[in-house]
Design an enzyme around this catalytic site. Structure first.
Site, short mmCIF file in Angstrom:
data_model
loop_
_atom_site.label_atom_id
_atom_site.label_comp_id
_atom_site.label_asym_id
_atom_site.label_seq_id
_atom_site.Cartn_x
_atom_site.Cartn_y
_atom_site.Cartn_z
N LYS A 140 0.85 -1.19 0.00
CA LYS A 140 0.00 0.00 0.00
C LYS A 140 0.88 1.23 0.00
CE LYS A 140 -4.53 0.96 0.48
NZ LYS A 140 -5.67 0.06 0.23
N1 GLU Z 1 -7.42 0.13 -3.04
C1 GLU Z 1 -8.17 -1.05 -3.28
C2 GLU Z 1 -8.23 -1.94 -2.05
O1 GLU Z 1 -8.09 -1.47 -0.94
C3 GLU Z 1 -7.72 -1.79 -4.54
C4 GLU Z 1 -6.29 -2.18 -4.57
C5 GLU Z 1 -5.85 -2.75 -5.93
O2 GLU Z 1 -6.66 -2.80 -6.85
O3 GLU Z 1 -4.68 -3.10 -6.02
O4 GLU Z 1 -8.49 -3.11 -2.14
#
Ligand code: GLU
Length: 424
Positions: free
Chosen positions: A115
Site C-alpha cells: 500500500k
Molecule cells: N485500493 C483497493 C483496495 O483497498 C484496490 C487495490 C488494488 O486494486 O490493487 O483493495
C-alpha cells in the site's frame, strides 16, 4: 494485543496496525504447525518513506511525506492502492498493506500485499500541482515498484487520471511503456472494463449472498451507507436495483436520512460534486445519529476505525458489509458477534477491486482485452467461491467470518512462506 516489537510504530488497540495485529492473534489457534511462521505477518517486509517536494503554482516549494509499504510478497508481487489524504501515516499504510496481503490470499490472487500514501489534501491542490505530486512520488517509489515487483492502484482520493500519470512517470524512467505497473488506469491506456465499479460490485455480491443465508430479503431491506465515494455509492446503486431502500447516507459533508428510501438518481450527481448535505430529498441529522438509524444492513465504506464499541452497541443492523478497509475495531467486532450481527469483513467484502485489478494486469500482459460481461462473471465467481469457502471454515470452527477469512488466507500465505524457505 501482542505486538511484534517494531521501533518505528507504537500501535494502540484501536489504531489500524493495532487492529490488524489483534486480528492476526485471533487466527493463530487455527494455523497448526504454520503458526511457527506467524511473526512474518506482524512486520512488513519493506517500508519506504519518501520526501515529495514540488513547486506550487505560486512559485513556493512544498514538501509532502509519502510512503510505500510492501507487507508480504510470499505469494507474488506486492499489490495495493495509493491513498492521498492529509492524515495518512506510516502506521496506517502498514495496516492497509497487511490487509492487502490477507485480501489477495483470501480470494486466491497470485499477489502479496502492499500500500502507498501521501500526506496531502488533494482538494487543496490545483490539477497541475496534483500531477507534480503524483509524478514525483512515483519517481521516488520507482526503485521498489514494477509490473513484477509491486503494482499500485487507486484508493481513497486517487483515480484513473492519477494512475495514468503514475504509469507514464514509471514508463519514462524505464524507457518504455509499462502498462502493467499500475491498475485502475483509463480504458484506452490498458485499463479494464468493470474496474471502476468492481469494489462496489463485490460488496453487493458478497452482501447479497450473506443476506440470502440470513434469510434477509433484499426487497425492502433498509440500508445505511457511510462514505459515498466509489465504493459506497456503487454498492448503494446495486442494492437499490435489487429492491433495497437506501435509508441513510453519510459523507464528509453530513448525514441525510429518508425512511422511504433516498432517490439515488438525484442524490448521486450531487454527492459527486458537492456532497450529500445539501440534498433536498431527505432530512439532515447529526452525524452521530447515523449509527442508530433503523436499518437492516450497515455499509461502512469510508475510513478505518469508524465502527467503535459504542457504535457497535447501538447499531440496529443485522448485517454489516465492510466496504472500507479496517472500519471495525476489535472490541466492536466482539460486541457485534455477541449481539448476533453478522459482519462480512473487508478482506473479502471489498476484494472486488483488487480482483478486477488482477484481471487488468493479466489483460495488459497478454494485450488481449475481455468484454465487461466476462469480467463481471469472473468477478462474481471468484467472490462467491471465496465467500463459500470462508463460510464453511467459519461453520466448522464456530468462528466469525473475519477470523475464518484470516484462517483461509494466512494458511495460504504461510504455506507459501514455508515452501519458499528462508534465504539464505
Ligand atoms: N485500493 C483497493 C483496495 O483497498 C484496490 C487495490 C488494488 O486494486 O490493487 O483493495
Amino acid at each position: 494485543m501482542s505486538a511484534a516489537d517494531l521501533s518505528y510504530v507504537q500501535p494502540t488497540p484501536n489504531s489500524p496496525w493495532g487492529t490488524y495485529l489483534s486480528q492476526v492473534d485471533r487466527v493463530v489457534p487455527y494455523l497448526g504447525e504454520l503458526s511457527r511462521w506467524v511473526e512474518t505477518l506482524k512486520r512488513p517486509k519493506r517500508a519506504l518513506i519518501v520526501d515529495v517536494p514540488i513547486e506550487m503554482d505560486d512559485g513556493s516549494i512544498a514538501h509532502f511525506e509519502g510512503y510505500r509499504v510492501q507487507h508480504n510478497m510470499s505469494r507474488g508481487p506486492g499489490k495495493g492502492g495509493v491513498r492521498f489524504h492529509p492524515d495518512v501515516t506510516l502506521e496506517e499504510v502498514m495496516a492497509l498493506s497487511a490487509w492487502m496481503t490477507v485480501k489477495t490470499a483470501a480470494v486466491n490472487l497470485p499477489y502479496g500485499g502492499a500500500k502507498g500514501g501521501i500526506r496531502v489534501d488533494p482538494k487543496k491542490l490545483t490539477h497541475k500541482e496534483l500531477e507534480r505530486v503524483t509524478r514525483r512520488y512515483t519517481s521516488e517509489i520507482g526503485i521498489i515498484i514494477g509490473p513484477q515487483q509491486d503494482i499500485p492502484a487507486p484508493d481513497v482520493n486517487t483515480n484513473a487520471q492519477i494512475m495514468a500519470w503514475m504509469m507514464d512517470t514509471y514508463s519514462m524512467n524505464v524507457g518504455g511503456t509499462a502498462t502493467g505497473v499500475v491498475t485502475g488506469k483509463p480504458l484506452h491506456l490498458g485499463g479494464s472494463l468493470g474496474r471502476v465499479k468492481a469494489t462496489g460490485r463485490g460488496v453487493f455480491v458478497t452482501g447479497r449472498e450473506a443476506a440470502r443465508r440470513l434469510g434477509l430479503d433484499l426487497r425492502g431491506a433498509r440500508i445505511a451507507v457511510q462514505g459515498f465515494g466509489n465504493v459506497g455509492s456503487v454498492a448503494a446503486e446495486l442494492f437499490a436495483e435489487a429492491g433495497a431502500k437506501i435509508v441513510a447516507v453519510q459523507d464528509h459533508t453530513g448525514t441525510i436520512v429518508n425512511a422511504n428510501g433516498l432517490d439515488l438518481k438525484t442524490l448521486l450527481p450531487l454527492a459527486r460534486t458537492e456532497g450529500v448535505a445539501g440534498f433536498e430529498g431527505g432530512d439532515v441529522i447529526a452525524n452521530e445519529s447515523f449509527w442508530d438509524v433503523a436499518c437492516d444492513i450497515l455499509i461502512p465504506a469510508a475510513l478505518e476505525g469508524q465502527v467503535t464499541a459504542e457504535r457497535a452497541q447501538k447499531t440496529r443492523a443485522r448485517l454489516v458489509l465492510e466496504g472500507a478497509n479496517g472500519p471495525t475495531v476489535p472490541a466492536a467486532d466482539d460486541i457485534l458477534a455477541e449481539r448476533g450481527v453478522l459482519v462480512v469483513p473487508d478482506v473479502i467484502c471489498n476484494a472486488g477491486g483488487v480482483t478486477v485489478s488482477y484481471f487488468e494486469w493479466v489483460q495488459d500482459f497478454s494485450s488481449f482485452f475481455w468484454d465487461e460481461d466476462e469480467i463481471n462473471q469472473r468477478l462474481d465467481r471468484i467472490m462467491m467461491n471465496a465467500l463459500n469457502q470462508i463460510w464453511d471454515t467459519a461453520d466448522r470452527h464456530r468462528i466469525t467470518l473475519r477470523t475464518a477469512t484470516f484462517a483461509v488466507a494466512c494458511e495460504r500465505i504461510l504455506m507459501a512462506r514455508q515452501e519458499r524457505g528462508l534465504y539464505p
